[in-house]
Enzyme design. Structure first.
Site, mmCIF file in Angstrom:
data_model
loop_
_atom_site.group_PDB
_atom_site.id
_atom_site.type_symbol
_atom_site.label_atom_id
_atom_site.label_comp_id
_atom_site.label_asym_id
_atom_site.label_seq_id
_atom_site.Cartn_x
_atom_site.Cartn_y
_atom_site.Cartn_z
ATOM 1 N N GLU A 174 17.834 -18.206 -5.958
ATOM 2 C CA GLU A 174 17.481 -16.763 -6.531
ATOM 3 C C GLU A 174 16.795 -17.026 -7.970
ATOM 4 O O GLU A 174 15.998 -16.276 -8.325
ATOM 5 C CB GLU A 174 18.477 -15.827 -6.452
ATOM 6 C CG GLU A 174 18.280 -14.382 -7.038
ATOM 7 C CD GLU A 174 17.237 -13.448 -6.428
ATOM 8 O OE1 GLU A 174 16.916 -14.048 -5.301
ATOM 9 O OE2 GLU A 174 16.962 -12.704 -7.142
ATOM 10 N N TRP A 216 -2.913 -2.628 -1.455
ATOM 11 C CA TRP A 216 -2.788 -4.010 -1.438
ATOM 12 C C TRP A 216 -3.587 -4.981 -0.724
ATOM 13 O O TRP A 216 -3.165 -4.840 0.457
ATOM 14 C CB TRP A 216 -1.105 -4.165 -1.374
ATOM 15 C CG TRP A 216 -0.554 -5.417 -1.746
ATOM 16 C CD1 TRP A 216 -0.407 -6.017 -3.000
ATOM 17 C CD2 TRP A 216 -0.417 -6.592 -0.960
ATOM 18 N NE1 TRP A 216 0.208 -7.125 -3.081
ATOM 19 C CE2 TRP A 216 0.273 -7.761 -1.820
ATOM 20 C CE3 TRP A 216 -0.639 -6.756 0.353
ATOM 21 C CZ2 TRP A 216 0.354 -8.994 -1.094
ATOM 22 C CZ3 TRP A 216 -0.097 -7.877 1.140
ATOM 23 C CH2 TRP A 216 0.392 -9.081 0.373
ATOM 24 N N HIS A 265 16.666 -36.566 -2.500
ATOM 25 C CA HIS A 265 16.088 -36.780 -1.143
ATOM 26 C C HIS A 265 14.633 -36.492 -1.324
ATOM 27 O O HIS A 265 13.806 -36.454 -0.228
ATOM 28 C CB HIS A 265 16.378 -35.950 -0.069
ATOM 29 C CG HIS A 265 17.938 -36.386 0.262
ATOM 30 N ND1 HIS A 265 18.427 -37.799 0.992
ATOM 31 C CD2 HIS A 265 19.048 -35.902 -0.246
ATOM 32 C CE1 HIS A 265 19.583 -37.693 0.869
ATOM 33 N NE2 HIS A 265 20.231 -36.711 0.212
ATOM 34 N N CYS A 314 0.822 -1.300 0.116
ATOM 35 C CA CYS A 314 0.116 0.001 -0.031
ATOM 36 C C CYS A 314 0.909 1.242 0.026
ATOM 37 O O CYS A 314 1.917 1.235 0.621
ATOM 38 C CB CYS A 314 -0.942 -0.090 1.266
ATOM 39 S SG CYS A 314 -2.016 -1.413 1.502
ATOM 40 N N LYS A 331 6.185 -4.337 -3.845
ATOM 41 C CA LYS A 331 7.965 -4.127 -3.715
ATOM 42 C C LYS A 331 8.429 -4.213 -2.174
ATOM 43 O O LYS A 331 9.594 -4.555 -2.096
ATOM 44 C CB LYS A 331 8.177 -2.730 -4.336
ATOM 45 C CG LYS A 331 9.544 -2.482 -4.629
ATOM 46 C CD LYS A 331 10.311 -3.234 -5.706
ATOM 47 C CE LYS A 331 11.867 -2.990 -5.490
ATOM 48 N NZ LYS A 331 12.517 -4.331 -5.859
ATOM 49 N N ARG A 343 5.111 -0.100 -6.173
ATOM 50 C CA ARG A 343 5.142 -0.729 -4.850
ATOM 51 C C ARG A 343 4.333 -2.271 -4.842
ATOM 52 O O ARG A 343 4.315 -3.040 -4.237
ATOM 53 C CB ARG A 343 4.855 -0.026 -3.775
ATOM 54 C CG ARG A 343 5.723 1.154 -3.600
ATOM 55 C CD ARG A 343 5.195 2.199 -2.436
ATOM 56 N NE ARG A 343 4.785 1.657 -1.287
ATOM 57 C CZ ARG A 343 5.599 1.917 -0.080
ATOM 58 N NH1 ARG A 343 6.566 2.509 -0.213
ATOM 59 N NH2 ARG A 343 5.221 1.480 0.988
ATOM 60 N N LYS A 363 13.283 -15.666 -9.126
ATOM 61 C CA LYS A 363 13.240 -14.817 -10.211
ATOM 62 C C LYS A 363 12.179 -15.304 -11.286
ATOM 63 O O LYS A 363 11.062 -14.838 -11.577
ATOM 64 C CB LYS A 363 14.236 -14.400 -10.884
ATOM 65 C CG LYS A 363 15.412 -13.425 -10.590
ATOM 66 C CD LYS A 363 14.901 -12.056 -10.147
ATOM 67 C CE LYS A 363 14.109 -11.970 -8.697
ATOM 68 N NZ LYS A 363 14.772 -11.550 -7.645
ATOM 69 N N GLU A 374 8.154 -15.643 -9.658
ATOM 70 C CA GLU A 374 7.465 -14.310 -9.702
ATOM 71 C C GLU A 374 7.125 -13.354 -10.858
ATOM 72 O O GLU A 374 6.191 -12.647 -10.603
ATOM 73 C CB GLU A 374 8.317 -13.342 -8.542
ATOM 74 C CG GLU A 374 9.595 -12.622 -8.811
ATOM 75 C CD GLU A 374 10.168 -11.948 -7.804
ATOM 76 O OE1 GLU A 374 9.503 -11.635 -6.727
ATOM 77 O OE2 GLU A 374 11.464 -11.948 -7.671
ATOM 78 N N ASN A 429 -1.843 2.190 5.874
ATOM 79 C CA ASN A 429 -0.893 1.232 5.335
ATOM 80 C C ASN A 429 -0.828 0.365 6.753
ATOM 81 O O ASN A 429 -0.584 0.885 7.751
ATOM 82 C CB ASN A 429 0.545 1.550 4.875
ATOM 83 C CG ASN A 429 0.184 2.298 3.665
ATOM 84 O OD1 ASN A 429 -0.600 2.190 2.997
ATOM 85 N ND2 ASN A 429 1.453 2.771 3.298
ATOM 86 N N GLY A 430 -0.599 -1.014 6.572
ATOM 87 C CA GLY A 430 -0.400 -1.733 8.064
ATOM 88 C C GLY A 430 -1.602 -2.734 8.099
ATOM 89 O O GLY A 430 -2.304 -2.742 7.330
HETATM 90 O O1 M6R Z 1 13.128 -4.851 0.606
HETATM 91 P P1 M6R Z 1 13.636 -6.240 0.980
HETATM 92 O O2 M6R Z 1 14.872 -6.470 0.433
HETATM 93 O O3 M6R Z 1 13.724 -6.292 2.367
HETATM 94 O O4 M6R Z 1 12.607 -6.961 0.234
HETATM 95 C C1 M6R Z 1 12.592 -8.504 0.644
HETATM 96 C C2 M6R Z 1 11.621 -9.319 -0.157
HETATM 97 O O5 M6R Z 1 10.381 -9.146 0.013
HETATM 98 C C3 M6R Z 1 12.199 -9.243 -1.743
HETATM 99 O O6 M6R Z 1 13.575 -9.542 -1.922
HETATM 100 C C4 M6R Z 1 11.238 -10.100 -2.764
HETATM 101 O O7 M6R Z 1 11.572 -11.300 -2.503
HETATM 102 C C5 M6R Z 1 11.309 -9.619 -4.011
HETATM 103 N N1 M6R Z 1 10.200 -9.723 -4.860
HETATM 104 C C6 M6R Z 1 12.341 -10.676 -4.813
HETATM 105 O O8 M6R Z 1 12.493 -10.335 -6.280
#
Ligand code: M6R
Length: 613
Positions: A486, A77, A509, A2, A608, A27, A490, A493, A103-104
């Site tokens: 990682e 969001w 395993h 948000c 974000k 965001r 990527k 997502e 927000n929150g």
């Molecule tokens: O802002 P941050 O690095 O704390 O964010 C952590 C994760 O939310 C962030 O890395 C998320 O996994 C990304 N979407 C990855 O691409």
């Protein structure tokens, strides 16, 4: 996640709110809305989807143009209640005179709502926020001013909030408060902005005040008062606005993600600029504010983070143990905060976060502080909550990262963690020549990334093989293990293709049962210790008919016979080997997502900055 954009001052309000909301789009959000005070009433517009839909709504509703004064806006969001207009913010009081953006999460919203309903309140949304609007209205009805009504209402809620509140009866007033969710005031020449992110008002304000948890700000056109939840007045010193946080541009690229992938050589160059001392074979990280003697007294390190930053943390822990011989472990931040971890006075907690606002990482930071650890931050966003609360740390200087999929932050985090490992190592057994070797390796990173980016055409072709798959595995060991995690993150997502990152040895395993000719395996296979074992694991995948895409080191003569496709990346030292491999993975994920026609910069359901737990 948000976003909040509000304004009070001497300019037409709605264009400023829309501009702020557009700058917060990156965001991630699913609906938006604004409210302005106008002639004793509130004018409210909300819509589902992008800000463009809100603009259409405003045009259709009419009556918003030319109004000067006070207004608040929000990108939502969804947490409580599905994304629809009813649940979009601002949420209103029953009489429609008070508007709240939030927000929150208000954690005790259910019990508060039940108590209000028992008194006859009727709710129009499924949100936790509407409870707050009703509580404020009750206090207003009892005769309290807006600032006092907000104060009293906030004393009743538990959870997290960044809020902005306006009341149609007091158009020269805006109230903002924060607890656990970032909120900033931008001080401009023609008015004051309130926002969850400095980028919302960067061109309109030269100074910024970062509200602290528990702060309630009463913003008038000509005055600003801040007090705490205990009703104690406090002074908060304004800081200069970082111009780098300005309106993001794609610079000719189709997506922010692609732009950010390509600016990585420059981002890393900025990360290392002025921080390496080749003659002394060490690093200079002034933001740590630690003398050699203090560095030498660190006996164990816990790295904590979420998502991509967590994976960077794994690579960092390996480097800390390899070069500084300090026992190091990485802990997912949500686990760390709740599991009562063992923290000793000689423990250093390294909190890694691109945004510096991730709720779980922030909470882990606070928990470590409470337990007496030395807390160090590795953040990108200057002035972010984690960076400020840690008080010491290392900024990435990677520049704003707009694409929801983190790219340059990962590379710069691994770079910073390696510089920290070097510095810590040099306070211990690491010799000057060994340190100098490491300095050289780190200095080579921009060029290493540049050369990897040259493989884009080849990777685009290979992406076609992957784009039709439903499931994929990424495997690796040693420093290639975080690269595998990682790479899979990527891919899933942004392309919505199901991908699992696994330790290459762990595959057999259980998950090996899933391998088949329609389940490709991406093998992270840079030539580092353990490489021959990875080759064995690739054989196991081939034996189950999985097509193998290997990311390997130039000059590796063994891999071609084993893999269906190979992306060769330049050779480099083991500790920085995730960097070129992850660049290749970023391009692979990007091109798969592009071929599948997905909205790369704002993937569905993702935010974000994850400011709720
Ligand atoms: O802002 P941050 O690095 O704390 O964010 C952590 C994760 O939310 C962030 O890395 C998320 O996994 C990304 N979407 C990855 O691409």
């Amino acid at each position: 996640m948000c976003g909040i954009a509000g304004f009070i001052g001497e300019r037409e309000t709605v264009p400023l709110l829309l501009q702020g909301l557009k700058r917060l789009e990156y965001r991630g959000y699913d609906s938006s809305g604004i409210a302005i005070a106008d002639d004793g009433a509130l004018r409210v517009a909300k819509s589902v989807g992008k800000i463009a839909a809100l603009e259409d709504k405003l045009a259709a509703l009419g009556g918003f143009a030319g109004k000067t004064g006070v207004g608040i806006g929000h990108t939502r969001w969804a947490t409580h209640g599905e994304p629809n207009e009813r649940n979009a913010h601002p949420q209103l009081s029953p009489d429609g005179l008070v508007a709240v953006v939030h927000n929150g999460i208000i954690e005790n919203h259910a019990s508060l709502r039940a108590a209000l309903e028992a008194k006859g309140h009727v709710f129009k949304s499924d949100t936790d926020t509407e409870v707050l609007a009703h509580l404020i209205a009750e206090e207003r009805d009892a005769g309290f001013s807006l600032p006092d009504a907000v104060l009293h209402a906030l004393r009743l809620v538990s959870g997290t909030y960044g809020i902005a509140v306006i009341d149609a009866r007091e158009p020269s007033l805006l109230v903002a408060a924060r607890k656990g969710s970032p909120l900033l005031l931008g001080l401009g020449t023609y008015g004051t902005f309130v926002a969850s992110d400095v980028s919302a008002f960067v061109s309109g304000a030269r100074k910024v005040i970062y509200l602290e948890d528990g702060d309630i700000a009463t913003v008038r056109r000509d005055r600003l008062d801040i007090r705490t939840l205990d009703d104690v007045r406090v002074a908060r010193t304004p800081a200069a606005v970082d111009p780098a946080a300005g309106a993001p541009e794609k610079g000719g690229y189709e997506h922010f993600m692609l732009k950010e992938i390509h600016e990585q050589p420059e981002a890393i160059a900025n990360t290392i600029r002025g921080r390496l001392l080749p003659l002394d074979g060490t690093a200079k990280l002034a933001g740590l504010q630690l003398e050699a003697r203090e560095l030498a007294s660190i006996e164990n390190i816990v790295l904590t983070a979420c998502g991509t930053s967590y994976y960077a943390g794994i690579a960092g822990a390996y480097a800390f143990e390899q070069f500084a011989l300090i026992p190091s472990r990485v802990e997912q931040a949500a686990e760390f905060r709740y599991r009562n971890p063992i923290v000793r006075p000689d423990t250093a907690l390294v909190a890694i976060s691109q945004s510096g606002e991730t709720a779980d990482t922030l909470a882990a930071t606070r928990e470590a502080k409470r337990k007496g650890a030395l807390v160090l931050s590795v953040c990108n966003v200057v002035g972010s909550t984690i960076a400020r609360e840690a008080g010491r740390g290392v900024y990435l200087h990677a520049g704003p990262e707009i694409g929801v999929a983190s790219t340059k932050a990962f590379l710069c985090q691994v770079t910073v963690l390696n510089m920290m490992a070097l510095l810590l190592g040099r306070t211990r057994q690491l010799s000057n020549p060994e340190g100098t070797e490491m300095v050289k390796a780190i200095e080579s990173l921009p060029e290493l990334v540049r050369r990897t980016l040259e493989k884009e055409d080849e990777i685009r072709r290979i992406a076609e093989r992957l784009a039709g798959a439903k499931d994929a595995f990424y495997i690796g060991r040693g420093y290639m293990y975080p690269a595998a995690l990682e790479g899979a993150l990527k891919l899933k997502e942004i392309s919505y293709l199901h991908a699992e990152g696994y330790h290459a040895a762990e595959l057999k395993h259980g998950p090996i049962a899933l391998l088949a000719e329609d389940v490709p395996v991406v093998a992270c296979a840079a030539k580092i210790p353990g490489h021959e074992k990875t080759l064995g694991n690739i054989q196991e995948c081939r034996a189950r008919k999985s097509p193998v895409i290997a990311i390997a080191t130039e000059g590796d003569g063994d891999i071609e016979a084993l893999a269906d496709e190979v992306v060769y990346v330049p050779p480099c030292a083991e500790n920085i080997s995730p960097i070129p491999v992850v660049v290749a993975e970023q391009l692979l994920a990007y091109h798969v997502a592009r071929l599948r026609g997905e909205p790369i910069d704002q993937p569905r359901n993702l935010a974000k900055s994850v400011t709720v737990e």
